[in-house]
Scaffold this motif. Structure first.
Motif, PDB file in Angstrom:
ATOM      1  N   GLN A 134     -36.182  -4.679 -45.895  1.00 46.64           N
ATOM      2  CA  GLN A 134     -35.260  -5.701 -46.431  1.00 46.64           C
ATOM      3  C   GLN A 134     -35.897  -6.057 -47.929  1.00 46.64           C
ATOM      4  O   GLN A 134     -37.270  -6.286 -47.789  1.00 46.64           O
ATOM      5  N   VAL A 135     -35.126  -6.613 -48.809  1.00 48.51           N
ATOM      6  CA  VAL A 135     -35.621  -7.399 -50.136  1.00 48.51           C
ATOM      7  C   VAL A 135     -35.147  -8.643 -49.942  1.00 48.51           C
ATOM      8  O   VAL A 135     -34.085  -8.917 -49.730  1.00 48.51           O
ATOM      9  N   LYS A 136     -36.272  -9.696 -49.831  1.00 46.64           N
ATOM     10  CA  LYS A 136     -35.974 -11.028 -49.868  1.00 46.64           C
ATOM     11  C   LYS A 136     -36.151 -11.646 -51.177  1.00 46.64           C
ATOM     12  O   LYS A 136     -37.235 -11.334 -52.064  1.00 46.64           O
ATOM     13  N   LYS A 137     -35.308 -12.572 -51.491  1.00 48.36           N
ATOM     14  CA  LYS A 137     -35.431 -13.201 -53.151  1.00 48.36           C
ATOM     15  C   LYS A 137     -36.087 -14.740 -52.711  1.00 48.36           C
ATOM     16  O   LYS A 137     -35.626 -15.318 -51.785  1.00 48.36           O
ATOM     17  N   VAL A 138     -37.136 -14.880 -53.332  1.00 53.34           N
ATOM     18  CA  VAL A 138     -37.829 -16.192 -53.257  1.00 53.34           C
ATOM     19  C   VAL A 138     -37.600 -16.978 -54.436  1.00 53.34           C
ATOM     20  O   VAL A 138     -38.209 -16.721 -55.572  1.00 53.34           O
ATOM     21  N   TYR A 139     -37.016 -18.348 -54.334  1.00 54.15           N
ATOM     22  CA  TYR A 139     -36.744 -19.082 -55.369  1.00 54.15           C
ATOM     23  C   TYR A 139     -37.792 -20.136 -55.837  1.00 54.15           C
ATOM     24  O   TYR A 139     -38.222 -20.531 -56.945  1.00 54.15           O
ATOM     25  N   SER A 140     -38.538 -20.762 -54.693  1.00 57.41           N
ATOM     26  CA  SER A 140     -39.510 -21.650 -54.913  1.00 57.41           C
ATOM     27  C   SER A 140     -40.598 -21.482 -53.680  1.00 57.41           C
ATOM     28  O   SER A 140     -40.052 -21.435 -52.556  1.00 57.41           O
ATOM     29  N   ALA A 141     -41.853 -21.323 -54.184  1.00 53.00           N
ATOM     30  CA  ALA A 141     -42.907 -20.854 -52.908  1.00 53.00           C
ATOM     31  C   ALA A 141     -44.273 -21.096 -53.519  1.00 53.00           C
ATOM     32  O   ALA A 141     -44.444 -21.118 -54.651  1.00 53.00           O
ATOM     33  N   ASP A 142     -45.128 -21.126 -52.424  1.00 49.85           N
ATOM     34  CA  ASP A 142     -46.497 -21.153 -52.651  1.00 49.85           C
ATOM     35  C   ASP A 142     -46.864 -19.650 -52.418  1.00 49.85           C
ATOM     36  O   ASP A 142     -46.525 -19.151 -51.156  1.00 49.85           O
TER      37      ASP A 142
END
Ligand code: BTN
Length: 328
Positions: free
Chosen positions: A315-323
């Motif tokens: 799966q491809v996950k999109k991350v908007y804000s993270a460390d």
């Protein structure tokens, strides 16, 4: 350029690169008396500049305090608009908060707020940004590109590209890398961070505040103990002290150039540059968001500046804000 007369005099000396300048020549060029010139030189001496008099030639600047003030920055400046209005402080709570006020009052595109020390430096995610006196570049640039609110995150990436490319052009002993979204690391340790804030209405950006914090001349001991293992400075990595004003001017040149390039031609070339200088893309990473921790391979950024992670199950996950933690 909003330089005071004293700063204009100083700028002449900084640009003369150590050559003496006659009092008469300065008086003629600046349209004031020789006595007035002499008085300004006295004030500059009180601030730590040192001048000697050379017979028949004039005054020579022989020592300058290590400051990032308007005169010093403008002696390196190669821009068309950025850095022509510089607000310099010995000490401030946060250049970001001051920029908010100035931007609301209509400050022009490319206005710079810079300080030797911040007592309340702000990092991303409500963190404190350690801003030791005279050791770093603590500045906010107000920019006013003609863009829509949803494009603002892309300009954070423009800022990261501008900083990393300025470092690459001035220093040879290390390779800085961008860590998504906009940290700059050297040998895996954080050297700079960028905080972007927006003044906008629903359908219009009034201005962006690009807050740039760079550890430049710290020794390891200058950092609080709890960050000594994760932070570094340019001086530590380059193995020599750097001229902060020169780096500021180089960043402003890039920021102006890449912002214009972005507004004229869109995100594609910026995205390519960001990915080229990134130490995140292609690596296995751990991303901690407020909701979950995801592990996988960072495969790219989208046109919105969102990070795409390929999970082990495909799966491809999109991350908007993270460390982000980069794994070995
Ligand atoms: C980060 O968390 O990595 C972003 C740090 C941004 C720090 C800079 S220093 C100049 C400007 N003024 C602030 O208070 N913060 C930004």
């Amino acid at each position: 350029m909003n330089l005071s007369m004293k700063d204009k005099i100083l700028q002449h000396f900084l640009q003369s690169k150590g050559e003496p300048i006659s009092g008469q020549q300065l008086a003629d060029e600046l349209g004031i008396s020789r006595t007035a010139i002499w008085k300004h030189l006295q004030t500059l001496q009180e601030e730590g500049y040192k001048f000697i008099t050379i017979k028949k030639k004039g005054y020579q600047l022989v020592a300058a305090p290590d400051r990032v003030d308007a005169a010093k920055i403008s002696s390196f400046l190669k821009t068309k608009r950025f850095g022509y209005s510089i607000h310099y402080f010995e000490e401030i709570d946060s250049t970001q908060s001051y920029a908010q006020k100035l931007a609301r009052q209509g400050a022009e595109d490319g206005t710079v707020i810079i300080a030797e020390e911040q007592t309340g430096g702000k990092g991303r995610m409500q963190r404190i940004w350690h801003s030791a006196k005279g050791k770093g570049i603590w500045m906010t640039v107000i920019i006013r590109p003609n863009i829509l609110p949803h494009q603002a995150p892309q300009l954070t990436l423009v800022a990261a590209v501008s900083v990393v490319m300025a470092m690459k052009s001035l220093y040879q002993n290390f390779t800085p890398e961008i860590k998504w979204p906009n940290d700059i690391l050297i040998n895996g340790k954080k050297c700079a961070g960028i905080l972007t804030e927006m003044l906008a209405e629903m359908d219009r950006v009034d201005g962006l505040l690009i807050g740039i914090g760079i550890n430049t001349n710290h020794e390891l001991d200058d950092f609080p103990e709890d960050i000594q293992s994760i932070a570094t400075s340019i001086a530590i990595e380059e193995k020599k002290k750097v001229d902060r004003a020169e780096l500021v001017a180089e960043i402003l040149k890039n920021l102006e150039h890449f912002t214009d390039e972005y507004v004229e031609n869109g995100f594609t070339s910026i995205k390519t540059l960001w990915e080229e200088h990134s130490g995140t893309i292609g690596k296995r990473i751990k991303a901690s968001t407020i909701r979950e921790t995801i592990e996988g391979q960072a495969i790219g950024i989208t046109d919105e500046g969102v990070l795409e992670i390929l999970l082990d199950d495909g799966q491809v996950k999109k991350v908007y804000s993270a460390d982000i933690e980069i794994q070995n």
